[in-house]
Design a protein around this motif. Structure first.
Motif, PDB file in Angstrom:
ATOM      1  N   LEU A 300       0.967  -1.328  -0.070  1.00 19.12           N
ATOM      2  CA  LEU A 300       0.006   0.172   0.009  1.00 19.12           C
ATOM      3  C   LEU A 300       0.834   1.541  -0.120  1.00 19.12           C
ATOM      4  N   ALA A 301       2.072   1.220   0.702  1.00 18.73           N
ATOM      5  CA  ALA A 301       2.755   2.629   0.778  1.00 18.73           C
ATOM      6  C   ALA A 301       3.587   2.468  -0.712  1.00 18.73           C
ATOM      7  N   PHE A 302       3.998   1.414  -1.205  1.00 19.62           N
ATOM      8  CA  PHE A 302       4.668   1.461  -2.490  1.00 19.62           C
ATOM      9  C   PHE A 302       3.608   2.275  -3.502  1.00 19.62           C
ATOM     10  N   GLY A 303       2.227   1.886  -3.285  1.00 26.00           N
ATOM     11  CA  GLY A 303       1.221   2.560  -4.256  1.00 26.00           C
ATOM     12  C   GLY A 303       1.166   3.922  -3.975  1.00 26.00           C
ATOM     13  N   ALA A 304       1.171   4.580  -2.858  1.00 23.75           N
ATOM     14  CA  ALA A 304       1.056   5.799  -2.483  1.00 23.75           C
ATOM     15  C   ALA A 304       2.292   6.486  -2.848  1.00 23.75           C
ATOM     16  N   PHE A 305       3.331   5.983  -2.756  1.00 27.45           N
ATOM     17  CA  PHE A 305       4.721   6.706  -3.245  1.00 27.45           C
ATOM     18  C   PHE A 305       4.966   6.558  -4.748  1.00 27.45           C
ATOM     19  N   GLN A 306       4.494   5.728  -5.464  1.00 29.39           N
ATOM     20  CA  GLN A 306       4.389   5.752  -6.888  1.00 29.39           C
ATOM     21  C   GLN A 306       3.443   6.772  -7.508  1.00 29.39           C
ATOM     22  N   LEU A 307       2.101   6.942  -6.785  1.00 28.58           N
ATOM     23  CA  LEU A 307       1.436   8.177  -7.213  1.00 28.58           C
ATOM     24  C   LEU A 307       1.890   9.536  -6.856  1.00 28.58           C
ATOM     25  N   ALA A 308       2.641   9.533  -5.792  1.00 28.85           N
ATOM     26  CA  ALA A 308       3.234  10.836  -5.405  1.00 28.85           C
ATOM     27  C   ALA A 308       4.388  11.114  -6.372  1.00 28.85           C
ATOM     28  N   GLY A 309       5.052  10.110  -6.947  1.00 32.82           N
ATOM     29  CA  GLY A 309       6.114  10.493  -7.825  1.00 32.82           C
ATOM     30  C   GLY A 309       5.606  10.784  -9.336  1.00 32.82           C
ATOM     31  N   VAL A 310       4.616  10.239  -9.740  1.00 34.64           N
ATOM     32  CA  VAL A 310       3.846  10.773 -11.143  1.00 34.64           C
ATOM     33  C   VAL A 310       3.337  12.030 -10.976  1.00 34.64           C
ATOM     34  N   LEU A 311       2.767  12.298  -9.514  1.00 40.31           N
ATOM     35  CA  LEU A 311       2.229  13.672  -9.573  1.00 40.31           C
ATOM     36  C   LEU A 311       3.380  14.649  -9.524  1.00 40.31           C
ATOM     37  N   ALA A 312       4.374  14.379  -8.913  1.00 38.78           N
ATOM     38  CA  ALA A 312       5.573  15.352  -8.831  1.00 38.78           C
ATOM     39  C   ALA A 312       6.322  15.480 -10.349  1.00 38.78           C
ATOM     40  N   ASP A 313       6.195  14.472 -10.950  1.00 37.59           N
ATOM     41  CA  ASP A 313       6.838  14.653 -12.212  1.00 37.59           C
ATOM     42  C   ASP A 313       5.867  15.503 -13.378  1.00 37.59           C
ATOM     43  N   VAL A 314       4.637  15.299 -12.870  1.00 34.81           N
ATOM     44  CA  VAL A 314       3.750  16.198 -13.751  1.00 34.81           C
ATOM     45  C   VAL A 314       3.974  17.912 -13.348  1.00 34.81           C
ATOM     46  N   ARG A 315       3.927  17.870 -12.160  1.00 35.68           N
ATOM     47  CA  ARG A 315       4.276  19.325 -11.567  1.00 35.68           C
ATOM     48  C   ARG A 315       5.645  20.033 -12.488  1.00 35.68           C
ATOM     49  N   LEU A 316       6.623  18.872 -12.342  1.00 33.50           N
ATOM     50  CA  LEU A 316       7.897  19.437 -13.033  1.00 33.50           C
ATOM     51  C   LEU A 316       7.769  19.740 -14.531  1.00 33.50           C
ATOM     52  N   GLN A 317       7.250  18.890 -15.307  1.00 32.56           N
ATOM     53  CA  GLN A 317       6.937  18.856 -16.883  1.00 32.56           C
ATOM     54  C   GLN A 317       6.260  20.369 -16.948  1.00 32.56           C
ATOM     55  N   GLU A 318       5.127  20.697 -16.063  1.00 37.35           N
ATOM     56  CA  GLU A 318       4.317  21.858 -16.422  1.00 37.35           C
ATOM     57  C   GLU A 318       5.158  23.083 -16.166  1.00 37.35           C
ATOM     58  N   ARG A 319       6.125  23.195 -15.369  1.00 36.78           N
ATOM     59  CA  ARG A 319       6.976  24.166 -15.256  1.00 36.78           C
ATOM     60  C   ARG A 319       8.218  24.543 -15.960  1.00 36.78           C
ATOM     61  N   ILE A 320       8.378  23.350 -16.829  1.00 31.60           N
ATOM     62  CA  ILE A 320       9.799  23.486 -17.697  1.00 31.60           C
ATOM     63  C   ILE A 320       9.177  24.334 -18.981  1.00 31.60           C
ATOM     64  N   THR A 321      10.118  25.512 -19.250  1.00 30.89           N
ATOM     65  CA  THR A 321      10.061  26.078 -20.411  1.00 30.89           C
ATOM     66  C   THR A 321      11.381  26.178 -21.264  1.00 30.89           C
ATOM     67  N   GLY A 322      11.358  26.245 -22.570  1.00 30.12           N
ATOM     68  CA  GLY A 322      12.580  26.521 -23.301  1.00 30.12           C
ATOM     69  C   GLY A 322      12.850  24.980 -23.917  1.00 30.12           C
ATOM     70  N   PRO A 323      13.964  24.922 -24.711  1.00 31.35           N
ATOM     71  CA  PRO A 323      14.144  23.698 -25.280  1.00 31.35           C
ATOM     72  C   PRO A 323      15.040  22.606 -24.492  1.00 31.35           C
ATOM     73  N   ALA A 324      15.253  22.963 -23.439  1.00 32.86           N
ATOM     74  CA  ALA A 324      16.006  22.045 -22.439  1.00 32.86           C
ATOM     75  C   ALA A 324      15.448  21.100 -21.390  1.00 32.86           C
ATOM     76  N   ARG A 325      14.186  20.770 -22.059  1.00 31.09           N
ATOM     77  CA  ARG A 325      13.327  19.771 -21.071  1.00 31.09           C
ATOM     78  C   ARG A 325      14.116  18.716 -20.681  1.00 31.09           C
ATOM     79  N   ALA A 326      14.499  17.865 -21.493  1.00 28.13           N
ATOM     80  CA  ALA A 326      15.220  16.678 -21.130  1.00 28.13           C
ATOM     81  C   ALA A 326      16.364  17.004 -20.101  1.00 28.13           C
ATOM     82  N   THR A 327      17.182  18.024 -20.226  1.00 32.00           N
ATOM     83  CA  THR A 327      18.216  18.403 -19.272  1.00 32.00           C
ATOM     84  C   THR A 327      17.598  18.854 -17.957  1.00 32.00           C
ATOM     85  N   VAL A 328      16.680  19.481 -17.897  1.00 32.85           N
ATOM     86  CA  VAL A 328      15.996  19.748 -16.515  1.00 32.85           C
ATOM     87  C   VAL A 328      15.457  18.442 -16.116  1.00 32.85           C
ATOM     88  N   THR A 329      14.931  17.651 -16.632  1.00 32.79           N
ATOM     89  CA  THR A 329      14.224  16.548 -16.017  1.00 32.79           C
ATOM     90  C   THR A 329      15.438  15.467 -15.772  1.00 32.79           C
TER      91      THR A 329
END
Length: 383
Positions: A300-329
């Motif tokens: 159950l904990a792994f499930g919650a942490f996986q969900l939290a990780g995906v949502l954190a990645d969404v937040r990051l991708q929405e904030r990246i601007t410019g041509p260096a997306r893969a670099t920031v990621t």
């Protein structure tokens, strides 16, 4: 084609039958827990060194090409493990595996986000990546399920051959990924300029920096602890032959968490923080129970942490601007490797003095701190 190829790639990249038994291979070769931890450190250091440079490479050349090369390097490492089992060969294999992960980290997310954005479907990213992550875990779970009979029938050579084959198929799948990038988007830009642009954005933009740190900590801790699940299982009395089933259980929990990413994309920040804190408590309680049933809580904990990780990645991708997306990621990937290295080092240092259950519990405490800091943020977890 894009989404289907992303899903197939995610599944095949984790459909590696040697995953649930390679710690047993190390043990059968005479490796101690401390030596095994040192191998994990080598793995992490390789990722740390190559993570950001490979991200900038992905922003200046074909991301699809890097996604093809990565699995081939990993497959070579797995083949060496089975053919020539020894400490230094294991170390070489982890170097190859770390390089493979560095090539894919940043490249996969950047290609997915920008191709969806090009189609006017950037809003689908959370759901697509959540399902892709879950398919990756389903691939790992399928490999775990098959590892038992395949290992029983042919031992380490059989799971090694199957793992190499999966890597080759994964590399072939990468070539089917669409990539629409003009020469102005890649190739003719100078590598160092892109590298510096990405690093500067990650450091100077507070929103990006917070998202990078959240991805790093939320993803790294449970991901590192997962490597020690077989040891914890043995400590609680699970038979060696049944260890893959214990690993399967916790990965089923993580798979379910990834599938919830789409519906949970706009989770309120306090709910997100509470989820992290409760998951940490569940992980600690399950590890300290000393009973195989405790793995239900860990799942159950792994499930919650996986969900939290995906949502954190969404937040990051929405904030990246410019041509260096893969670099920031990849900067986030570097942070993940740094935290992972810290977990491996702490686990190895604690192993002579504390049980696996106690060590698991202690290493979940940082999640409580992350939850408290996140609760102070006014930005929703997925925004």
């Amino acid at each position: 084609m894009l989404v289907a190829s992303l899903y197939a790639y995610a599944f095949l990249s984790e459909f590696i039958l040697i995953y649930p038994v390679y710690t047993l291979l190390f043990d059968d070769t005479g490796m101690s827990v401390a030596q095994t931890s040192s191998l994990f450190v080598i793995w992490s250091l390789t990722g740390m060194v190559l993570e950001v440079p490979s991200g900038a490479w992905a922003d200046t050349v074909s991301r699809r090409l890097l996604l093809c090369l990565g699995p081939l390097l990993a497959g070579l490492g797995f083949a060496l493990w089975v053919l020539f089992p020894s400490y230094w060969v294991f170390a070489a294999g982890f170097v190859l595996w770390g390089a493979a992960e560095a090539l894919g980290s940043g490249s996969y997310e950047a290609l997915a986000y920008e191709e969806l954005e090009r189609r006017g479907q950037a809003g689908r990213y959370a759901g697509v990546m959540g399902r892709a992550t879950s398919l990756g875990l389903a691939g790992a779970a399928s490999a775990i399920g098959l590892a038992v009979p395949v290992f029983g029938a042919g031992g380490y050579p059989a799971v090694g051959v199957a793992s190499v084959l999966a890597c080759v198929l994964c590399a072939a799948t990468a070539l089917t990924l669409p990539e629409h990038r003009s020469r102005g988007d890649a190739g003719d830009r100078r590598y160092l300029a892109v590298l510096m642009e990405g690093v500067t954005l990650a450091r100077a933009d507070r929103g990006v920096l917070r998202a990078v740190l959240l991805v790093s900590f939320v993803t790294a801790i449970w991901g590192a602890l997962e490597e020690y699940v077989p040891f914890l299982g043995t400590e609680t009395g699970v038979a060696k032959a049944a260890i893959p089933l214990v690993v399967l259980l916790v990965w089923v929990g993580a798979t379910a968490g990834g599938l919830l990413a789409g519906p949970a994309e706009r989770m309120p920040v306090r709910a997100y923080a509470l989820m992290l804190a409760l998951a940490a408590l569940a992980m600690a309680a399950g590890a300290m129970s000393g009973h195989p049933a405790g793995f239900v809580l860990i799942a159950l904990a792994f499930g919650a942490f996986q969900l939290a990780g995906v949502l954190a990645d969404v937040r990051l991708q929405e904030r990246i601007t410019g041509p260096a997306r893969a670099t920031v990621t990849s900067v986030a990937g570097l942070g993940t490797n740094v935290v992972t290295l810290g977990v491996y080092a702490a686990y190895g240092a604690a192993s002579p003095y504390a049980s696996h259950g106690v060590t698991f519990a202690l290493l979940t405490l940082p999640y409580v701190l992350v939850a408290l800091l996140t609760a102070r943020s006014r930005v929703p977890a997925g925004q």
